[in-house]
Design a protein around this motif. Structure first.
Motif, PDB file in Angstrom:
ATOM      1  N   GLU A  43       9.081 -10.636  -9.816  1.00 21.95           N
ATOM      2  CA  GLU A  43       8.251  -9.618 -10.473  1.00 21.95           C
ATOM      3  C   GLU A  43       6.793  -9.646 -10.014  1.00 21.95           C
ATOM      4  OE1 GLU A  43       8.658  -7.060 -12.672  1.00 21.95           O
ATOM      5  OE2 GLU A  43      10.815  -7.284 -12.416  1.00 21.95           O
ATOM      6  N   THR A  44       6.291 -10.825  -9.688  1.00 19.46           N
ATOM      7  CA  THR A  44       4.875 -10.975  -9.377  1.00 19.46           C
ATOM      8  C   THR A  44       4.544 -10.791  -7.901  1.00 19.46           C
ATOM      9  OG1 THR A  44       5.169 -13.350  -9.120  1.00 19.46           O
ATOM     10  CG2 THR A  44       4.489 -12.553 -11.299  1.00 19.46           C
ATOM     11  N   GLY A  45       5.554 -10.578  -7.060  1.00 21.19           N
ATOM     12  CA  GLY A  45       5.254 -10.547  -5.636  1.00 21.19           C
ATOM     13  C   GLY A  45       5.765  -9.315  -4.925  1.00 21.19           C
ATOM     14  N   TRP A  46       5.078  -8.983  -3.848  1.00 23.15           N
ATOM     15  CA  TRP A  46       5.475  -7.900  -2.958  1.00 23.15           C
ATOM     16  C   TRP A  46       5.677  -8.498  -1.572  1.00 23.15           C
ATOM     17  CZ3 TRP A  46       6.173  -2.976  -4.767  1.00 23.15           C
ATOM     18  CH2 TRP A  46       5.604  -2.669  -6.007  1.00 23.15           C
ATOM     19  N   TYR A  47       6.696  -8.029  -0.872  1.00 19.70           N
ATOM     20  CA  TYR A  47       6.830  -8.400   0.536  1.00 19.70           C
ATOM     21  C   TYR A  47       5.774  -7.630   1.313  1.00 19.70           C
ATOM     22  CZ  TYR A  47      11.420 -10.303  -0.646  1.00 19.70           C
ATOM     23  OH  TYR A  47      12.450 -11.030  -1.202  1.00 19.70           O
ATOM     24  N   ASP A  48       5.087  -8.309   2.207  1.00 18.18           N
ATOM     25  CA  ASP A  48       4.082  -7.699   3.083  1.00 18.18           C
ATOM     26  C   ASP A  48       4.199  -8.419   4.415  1.00 18.18           C
ATOM     27  OD1 ASP A  48       1.932  -6.600   4.387  1.00 18.18           O
ATOM     28  OD2 ASP A  48       0.436  -7.248   2.922  1.00 18.18           O
ATOM     29  N   GLN A  49       5.161  -7.998   5.200  1.00 19.60           N
ATOM     30  CA  GLN A  49       5.502  -8.737   6.406  1.00 19.60           C
ATOM     31  C   GLN A  49       4.883  -8.137   7.660  1.00 19.60           C
ATOM     32  OE1 GLN A  49       9.336  -8.509   4.731  1.00 19.60           O
ATOM     33  NE2 GLN A  49      10.080  -7.068   6.251  1.00 19.60           N
ATOM     34  N   ALA A  50       4.668  -8.983   8.650  1.00 20.41           N
ATOM     35  CA  ALA A  50       4.002  -8.593   9.891  1.00 20.41           C
ATOM     36  C   ALA A  50       4.903  -7.771  10.811  1.00 20.41           C
ATOM     37  CB  ALA A  50       3.510  -9.838  10.630  1.00 20.41           C
ATOM     38  N   GLU A  51       6.225  -7.848  10.624  1.00 22.62           N
ATOM     39  CA  GLU A  51       7.120  -7.086  11.483  1.00 22.62           C
ATOM     40  C   GLU A  51       7.715  -5.909  10.716  1.00 22.62           C
ATOM     41  OE1 GLU A  51       8.204 -10.669  11.226  1.00 22.62           O
ATOM     42  OE2 GLU A  51       9.253 -10.210   9.392  1.00 22.62           O
ATOM     43  N   HIS A  52       8.240  -4.942  11.461  1.00 21.50           N
ATOM     44  CA  HIS A  52       8.966  -3.824  10.863  1.00 21.50           C
ATOM     45  C   HIS A  52      10.318  -4.350  10.398  1.00 21.50           C
ATOM     46  CE1 HIS A  52       5.971  -1.262  12.732  1.00 21.50           C
ATOM     47  NE2 HIS A  52       6.303  -1.734  13.916  1.00 21.50           N
ATOM     48  N   GLU A  53      10.915  -3.657   9.429  1.00 19.65           N
ATOM     49  CA  GLU A  53      12.249  -4.029   8.964  1.00 19.65           C
ATOM     50  C   GLU A  53      13.090  -2.771   8.813  1.00 19.65           C
ATOM     51  OE1 GLU A  53      14.426  -6.351   5.220  1.00 19.65           O
ATOM     52  OE2 GLU A  53      12.259  -6.089   5.220  1.00 19.65           O
ATOM     53  N   TRP A  54      14.300  -2.833   9.340  1.00 17.75           N
ATOM     54  CA  TRP A  54      15.275  -1.760   9.176  1.00 17.75           C
ATOM     55  C   TRP A  54      16.436  -2.356   8.413  1.00 17.75           C
ATOM     56  CZ3 TRP A  54      20.384  -1.081  10.785  1.00 17.75           C
ATOM     57  CH2 TRP A  54      20.865   0.229  10.770  1.00 17.75           C
ATOM     58  N   VAL A  55      16.812  -1.741   7.281  1.00 21.64           N
ATOM     59  CA  VAL A  55      17.919  -2.260   6.482  1.00 21.64           C
ATOM     60  C   VAL A  55      19.015  -1.214   6.356  1.00 21.64           C
ATOM     61  CG1 VAL A  55      16.543  -3.918   5.161  1.00 21.64           C
ATOM     62  CG2 VAL A  55      16.845  -1.614   4.280  1.00 21.64           C
ATOM     63  N   ALA A  62      21.590  -0.812  -3.838  1.00 24.13           N
ATOM     64  CA  ALA A  62      20.315  -1.497  -4.046  1.00 24.13           C
ATOM     65  C   ALA A  62      19.203  -0.469  -4.183  1.00 24.13           C
ATOM     66  CB  ALA A  62      20.021  -2.438  -2.878  1.00 24.13           C
ATOM     67  N   GLU A  63      18.052  -0.968  -4.589  1.00 23.07           N
ATOM     68  CA  GLU A  63      16.877  -0.115  -4.731  1.00 23.07           C
ATOM     69  C   GLU A  63      15.675  -0.866  -4.169  1.00 23.07           C
ATOM     70  OE1 GLU A  63      16.296   2.372  -8.497  1.00 23.07           O
ATOM     71  OE2 GLU A  63      14.924   0.678  -8.746  1.00 23.07           O
ATOM     72  N   VAL A  64      14.890  -0.179  -3.341  1.00 23.75           N
ATOM     73  CA  VAL A  64      13.676  -0.743  -2.769  1.00 23.75           C
ATOM     74  C   VAL A  64      12.501   0.094  -3.276  1.00 23.75           C
ATOM     75  CG1 VAL A  64      12.404  -1.262  -0.649  1.00 23.75           C
ATOM     76  CG2 VAL A  64      14.893  -1.569  -0.713  1.00 23.75           C
ATOM     77  N   THR A  65      11.513  -0.575  -3.862  1.00 23.68           N
ATOM     78  CA  THR A  65      10.339   0.097  -4.409  1.00 23.68           C
ATOM     79  C   THR A  65       9.112  -0.312  -3.597  1.00 23.68           C
ATOM     80  OG1 THR A  65      11.283   0.105  -6.626  1.00 23.68           O
ATOM     81  CG2 THR A  65       8.897   0.373  -6.472  1.00 23.68           C
ATOM     82  N   PHE A  66       8.282   0.671  -3.265  1.00 23.87           N
ATOM     83  CA  PHE A  66       7.034   0.428  -2.546  1.00 23.87           C
ATOM     84  C   PHE A  66       5.872   0.433  -3.522  1.00 23.87           C
ATOM     85  CE2 PHE A  66       9.993   1.726   0.619  1.00 23.87           C
ATOM     86  CZ  PHE A  66       9.636   1.021   1.750  1.00 23.87           C
ATOM     87  N   ASP A  67       4.778  -0.215  -3.149  1.00 21.39           N
ATOM     88  CA  ASP A  67       3.649  -0.346  -4.077  1.00 21.39           C
ATOM     89  C   ASP A  67       2.960   0.981  -4.372  1.00 21.39           C
ATOM     90  OD1 ASP A  67       2.192  -0.056  -1.704  1.00 21.39           O
ATOM     91  OD2 ASP A  67       0.866  -1.735  -2.114  1.00 21.39           O
ATOM     92  N   ARG A  89       9.346  -4.217  -2.551  1.00 22.18           N
ATOM     93  CA  ARG A  89      10.160  -5.229  -3.226  1.00 22.18           C
ATOM     94  C   ARG A  89      11.541  -4.655  -3.473  1.00 22.18           C
ATOM     95  NH1 ARG A  89      10.698  -5.184  -8.633  1.00 22.18           N
ATOM     96  NH2 ARG A  89      10.618  -7.447  -8.696  1.00 22.18           N
ATOM     97  N   VAL A  90      12.515  -5.541  -3.582  1.00 20.99           N
ATOM     98  CA  VAL A  90      13.860  -5.141  -3.985  1.00 20.99           C
ATOM     99  C   VAL A  90      13.828  -5.105  -5.513  1.00 20.99           C
ATOM    100  CG1 VAL A  90      16.308  -5.738  -3.982  1.00 20.99           C
ATOM    101  CG2 VAL A  90      14.911  -6.157  -1.944  1.00 20.99           C
TER     102      VAL A  90
END
Length: 107
Positions: A43-55, A62-67, A89-90
């Motif tokens: 709940e307290t964290g967001w992914y903020d990764q240096a590479e692109h991701e394709w899922v 599933a559900e992916v939410t952006f900030d 985040r998922v």
């Protein structure tokens, strides 16, 4: 070395934690299988990764939410590209069945 397999086989019977398996890796790319059974990002964290991701969701949902508030609901066969440094985040995965994802991380 040549490898082959089936994304839906050899999944450990764990319903308590998410399972991450590297399928292939190179200097600028990594391909991973993720198996979720109701897990979400902390709940307290967001992914903020240096590479692109394709899922790609192979099975389950599933559900992916952006900030910025954008929410993507993914079902079997749906894919999503997440640009580098897009905070996300998922927010939900199915609890009644396994969700099997393929994630490709690249520069």
């Amino acid at each position: 070395m040549k490898q082959h397999g089936n994304l839906l086989e050899s999944i450990p019977p764990s319903w308590g934690k998410e399972i991450f398996t590297d399928l292939a890796r190179g200097d600028t790319v990594r391909i991973e299988r993720i198996v979720s059974t109701g897990q979400t990002s902390p709940e307290t964290g967001w992914y903020d990764q240096a590479e692109h991701e394709w899922v790609l969701v192979i099975q389950g949902a599933a559900e992916v939410t952006f900030d910025d508030g954008m929410v993507h609901r993914l079902q079997k066969g749906d894919y999503l590209t997440i640009p580098a440094h897009s905070r996300h985040r998922v927010s939900w995965t199915a609890t009644d069945r396994r969700t099997v994802w393929v994630a490709v991380f690249y520069s």
